[in-house]
Design an enzyme around this catalytic site. Structure first.
Site, mmCIF file in Angstrom:
data_model
loop_
_atom_site.group_PDB
_atom_site.id
_atom_site.type_symbol
_atom_site.label_atom_id
_atom_site.label_comp_id
_atom_site.label_asym_id
_atom_site.label_seq_id
_atom_site.Cartn_x
_atom_site.Cartn_y
_atom_site.Cartn_z
ATOM 1 N N HIS A 72 0.282 1.043 16.134
ATOM 2 C CA HIS A 72 -0.052 0.039 16.993
ATOM 3 C C HIS A 72 1.224 -0.113 18.283
ATOM 4 O O HIS A 72 1.712 -1.173 18.370
ATOM 5 C CB HIS A 72 -0.208 -1.239 16.257
ATOM 6 N N ARG B 156 0.912 -1.238 0.006
ATOM 7 C CA ARG B 156 -0.027 -0.053 0.135
ATOM 8 C C ARG B 156 0.982 1.232 -0.057
ATOM 9 O O ARG B 156 2.297 1.216 0.157
ATOM 10 C CB ARG B 156 -1.002 -0.037 1.220
ATOM 11 N N LYS C 62 2.087 1.652 7.193
ATOM 12 C CA LYS C 62 2.548 0.569 8.422
ATOM 13 C C LYS C 62 3.325 1.424 9.524
ATOM 14 O O LYS C 62 3.570 2.522 9.218
ATOM 15 C CB LYS C 62 3.236 -0.717 7.996
ATOM 16 N N VAL D 148 -9.096 -13.925 11.825
ATOM 17 C CA VAL D 148 -8.702 -12.418 11.367
ATOM 18 C C VAL D 148 -8.050 -11.788 12.605
ATOM 19 O O VAL D 148 -7.341 -10.973 12.556
ATOM 20 C CB VAL D 148 -9.976 -12.028 10.772
ATOM 21 N N TYR E 221 -0.518 4.004 10.788
ATOM 22 C CA TYR E 221 -0.793 3.262 11.837
ATOM 23 C C TYR E 221 0.559 2.994 12.584
ATOM 24 O O TYR E 221 1.443 2.878 12.060
ATOM 25 C CB TYR E 221 -1.175 1.751 11.411
ATOM 26 N N ASP F 86 -4.306 -10.486 15.064
ATOM 27 C CA ASP F 86 -3.531 -9.370 14.983
ATOM 28 C C ASP F 86 -3.759 -8.958 16.494
ATOM 29 O O ASP F 86 -2.778 -7.848 17.102
ATOM 30 C CB ASP F 86 -3.935 -8.028 14.177
ATOM 31 N N ASN G 259 -1.780 -8.899 8.346
ATOM 32 C CA ASN G 259 -1.928 -7.814 7.369
ATOM 33 C C ASN G 259 -2.794 -8.382 6.266
ATOM 34 O O ASN G 259 -2.192 -7.991 5.044
ATOM 35 C CB ASN G 259 -0.798 -6.992 7.283
ATOM 36 N N LYS H 238 -1.249 -18.934 14.983
ATOM 37 C CA LYS H 238 0.034 -18.215 15.103
ATOM 38 C C LYS H 238 0.119 -17.327 13.833
ATOM 39 O O LYS H 238 -0.124 -17.722 12.591
ATOM 40 C CB LYS H 238 1.128 -18.864 15.421
ATOM 41 N N GLU I 92 -5.092 4.274 14.172
ATOM 42 C CA GLU I 92 -6.100 3.440 14.894
ATOM 43 C C GLU I 92 -6.458 4.060 16.103
ATOM 44 O O GLU I 92 -7.442 3.369 16.787
ATOM 45 C CB GLU I 92 -5.171 2.133 15.280
ATOM 46 N N SER J 33 -11.044 -3.423 8.540
ATOM 47 C CA SER J 33 -11.668 -4.482 9.074
ATOM 48 C C SER J 33 -12.743 -4.922 7.985
ATOM 49 O O SER J 33 -12.943 -5.961 7.758
ATOM 50 C CB SER J 33 -12.539 -4.051 10.350
HETATM 51 N N1 LIG Z 1 -5.706 -9.620 10.275
HETATM 52 C C1 LIG Z 1 -5.881 -8.649 9.626
HETATM 53 O O1 LIG Z 1 -5.347 -8.250 8.836
HETATM 54 C C2 LIG Z 1 -7.013 -7.731 10.346
HETATM 55 C C3 LIG Z 1 -7.503 -6.585 9.471
HETATM 56 C C4 LIG Z 1 -8.675 -5.789 10.138
HETATM 57 C C5 LIG Z 1 -8.994 -6.053 11.481
HETATM 58 N N2 LIG Z 1 -8.528 -7.302 12.092
HETATM 59 C C6 LIG Z 1 -8.956 -7.707 13.518
HETATM 60 O O2 LIG Z 1 -10.224 -8.261 13.416
HETATM 61 C C7 LIG Z 1 -10.622 -8.361 14.712
HETATM 62 C C8 LIG Z 1 -12.340 -7.914 14.609
HETATM 63 O O3 LIG Z 1 -12.281 -6.527 14.158
HETATM 64 P P1 LIG Z 1 -13.691 -5.716 14.071
HETATM 65 O O4 LIG Z 1 -13.574 -4.357 13.470
HETATM 66 O O5 LIG Z 1 -14.737 -6.593 13.565
HETATM 67 O O6 LIG Z 1 -14.358 -5.403 15.633
HETATM 68 P P2 LIG Z 1 -15.585 -5.164 16.060
HETATM 69 O O7 LIG Z 1 -15.423 -4.527 17.433
HETATM 70 O O8 LIG Z 1 -16.445 -4.327 15.099
HETATM 71 O O9 LIG Z 1 -16.248 -6.665 16.210
HETATM 72 C C9 LIG Z 1 -16.081 -7.546 17.219
HETATM 73 C C10 LIG Z 1 -17.148 -8.285 17.833
HETATM 74 O O10 LIG Z 1 -16.620 -9.081 18.619
HETATM 75 C C11 LIG Z 1 -17.766 -9.673 19.424
HETATM 76 N N3 LIG Z 1 -17.364 -10.492 20.590
HETATM 77 C C12 LIG Z 1 -16.515 -10.147 21.879
HETATM 78 N N4 LIG Z 1 -16.360 -11.022 22.522
HETATM 79 C C13 LIG Z 1 -16.961 -11.979 21.709
HETATM 80 C C14 LIG Z 1 -17.057 -13.750 21.955
HETATM 81 N N5 LIG Z 1 -16.612 -14.164 23.164
HETATM 82 N N6 LIG Z 1 -17.850 -14.285 21.511
HETATM 83 C C15 LIG Z 1 -18.532 -13.841 20.386
HETATM 84 N N7 LIG Z 1 -18.395 -12.451 19.809
HETATM 85 C C16 LIG Z 1 -17.656 -11.690 20.802
HETATM 86 C C17 LIG Z 1 -18.250 -8.065 19.852
HETATM 87 O O11 LIG Z 1 -19.605 -8.225 20.494
HETATM 88 C C18 LIG Z 1 -18.251 -7.481 18.631
HETATM 89 O O12 LIG Z 1 -19.272 -7.495 17.965
HETATM 90 C C19 LIG Z 1 -9.768 -7.470 15.512
HETATM 91 O O13 LIG Z 1 -9.136 -8.057 16.080
HETATM 92 C C20 LIG Z 1 -9.232 -6.676 14.370
HETATM 93 O O14 LIG Z 1 -7.948 -6.205 14.991
HETATM 94 C C21 LIG Z 1 -7.549 -8.046 11.555
#
Ligand SMILES: NC(=O)c1ccc[n+]([C@@H]2O[C@H](COP(=O)([O-])OP(=O)(O)OC[C@H]3O[C@@H](n4cnc5c(N)ncnc54)[C@H](O)[C@@H]3O)[C@@H](O)[C@H]2O)c1
Length: 369
Positions: A97, A16, A76, A268, A95, A271, A301, A280, A119, A135
């Site tokens: 973090h 990006r 990043k 997902v 970002y 992170d 990512n 992992k 963030e 997200s």
């Molecule tokens: N890997 C990647 O590239 C990447 C990219 C973007 C976001 N993410 C990650 O994805 C994750 C989700 O992000 P988001 O924006 O959707 O968050 P969000 O806050 O919009 O949604 C999280 C949801 O999880 C629910 N939740 C909490 N505890 C729970 C449980 N025990 N059982 C079921 N549901 C539960 C909450 O009620 C909420 O609705 C975060 O960790 C974010 O950092 C990762």
């Protein structure tokens, strides 16, 4: 007039760029000078000539960009070789973090920059507007990747999510019905899969029940329901978040015994540590591994894989702030907008973000502007 610098991203598998040519055009029309590192936009289809055509200047190296700019715009968190280039008093908008990286926190404090973190910028709706687009992308991509790894040659069960007439559709379990989970569920449902979203927020599930298609239903998330649906699902998406905390572990290694061989987990939430015990972090160049015959995809990512879409989505959200920041200053903006003030994590050698200070046991100093 502000000198804005855009370096090429140096993190592994990151394609990006922090500013599109149209962003450079807007900033130069606003009266600012824009410097782009040669090749910075190439990973997402924006070549140097496109920036030059709108008045930006191309410089050959990262050293040139960091040296000339009052304000750096990137994607990043600064990598160690970039931290070494930060100038005292320079504004860095990206970002960070910080809570996950003490060395970076100490580095930015030592360099004396103003770290404005995408963030932690907030809005009136209680969301994080510069995080939400990523997200959304990760959620949609999670199904695309999950569908791919369900293919037999990729190690999966050999299931087509949408099925065909006379053959059952695939089954998708989405843990967490927030931004990631909703986007994932919508794509899976659109492909014709049978989708279950689990959450613990009943109001959220009420909303989803009203708005999601009929092949998508909600179930309250508890260990028994999760176990039952692990046995049912072909594809599991980990999308939970407890803001500011490590992701709750919802699927243990033993729970994998309930799953069919060749099922796929896309965690997902990796992170934030992941919501599957066996998750992992992996990279785009080596995205999967298998535990107990279950394929795990845990790329930290994910949006980097679709760099062009991600750059467009990110810069749509960041550009209004880049423009405000260039035409004012971090101090002035923070004094009139508490949402912007929330984005300032370090300020000329002081740590102004409480959770980051707590995470690293470092002294916190409230922002004074
Ligand atoms: N890997 C990647 O590239 C990447 C990219 C973007 C976001 N993410 C990650 O994805 C994750 C989700 O992000 P988001 O924006 O959707 O968050 P969000 O806050 O919009 O949604 C999280 C949801 O999880 C629910 N939740 C909490 N505890 C729970 C449980 N025990 N059982 C079921 N549901 C539960 C909450 O009620 C909420 O609705 C975060 O960790 C974010 O950092 C990762």
């Amino acid at each position: 007039m502000t000198i804005v610098g855009v370096p090429t991203e140096v993190k592994k598998d990151e394609y990006r760029v922090g500013l599109r040519p149209v962003g450079a055009e807007i900033l130069t029309k606003d009266g600012h000078d824009v410097y782009i590192q040669a090749g910075a936009g190439m990973g997402c289809g924006y070549d140097d000539a496109m920036y030059e055509a709108v008045g930006a200047t191309i410089l050959p190296t990262a050293e040139d960009i960091w040296a000339v700019a009052d304000m750096i715009v990137k994607v990043k968190e600064p990598q160690p070789q970039e931290v070494a280039l930060i100038k005292n008093g320079q504004t860095v908008f990206t970002y960070f973090h910080f809570a996950a990286d003490k060395d970076l926190t100490l580095g930015c404090l030592e360099r004396g920059c103003i770290s404005v973190a995408y963030e932690t910028l907030t809005d009136d709706h209680g969301t994080l507007p510069l995080l939400t687009p990523m997200s959304e992308i990760a959620g949609k991509l999670s199904i695309q990747e999950g569908a791919k790894y369900l293919e037999r040659p990729q190690g999966g069960r050999g299931i087509l999510l949408g099925g065909v007439p006379g053959v059952d559709v695939g089954r998708v379990l989405v843990l967490g019905g927030g931004v990631v989970g909703t986007c994932a569920a919508r794509v899976a449902a659109g492909m014709g899969a049978d989708v279950v979203i689990m959450d613990i927020n009943i109001d959220r599930m009420r909303h989803l029940d009203e708005w999601m298609p009929s092949n998508c239903r909600t179930i309250f998330s508890d260990p028994e329901a999760i176990r039952e649906h692990l046995a049912w699902a072909d594809l599991v998406i980990g999308a939970v978040l407890i803001p500011g905390a490590k992701a709750p572990s919802l699927v243990s290694e033993t729970d994998l015994d309930y799953m069919n061989p060749g099922s796929v987990i896309v965690d997902v939430a990796i992170d934030q540590g992941g919501c599957v015990e066996t998750a992992k972090v992996t990279t785009h160049s080596d995205p999967i591994y298998t535990v107990k015959d279950v394929v795990h995809y845990c790329v930290g990512n994910m949006p980097g894989a679709v760099a062009r879409t991600s750059t467009q989505a990110l810069t749509n959200a960041t550009m209004p702030w880049v423009r405000k920041l260039a035409s004012s200053s971090a101090d002035k903006l923070a004094s009139v907008d508490h949402h912007f003030a929330n984005a300032i994590n370090t300020n000329r050698g002081t740590l102004t973000n409480l959770p980051v200070a707590e995470a690293h046991d470092l002294p916190f100093e409230p922002l004074t502007v």
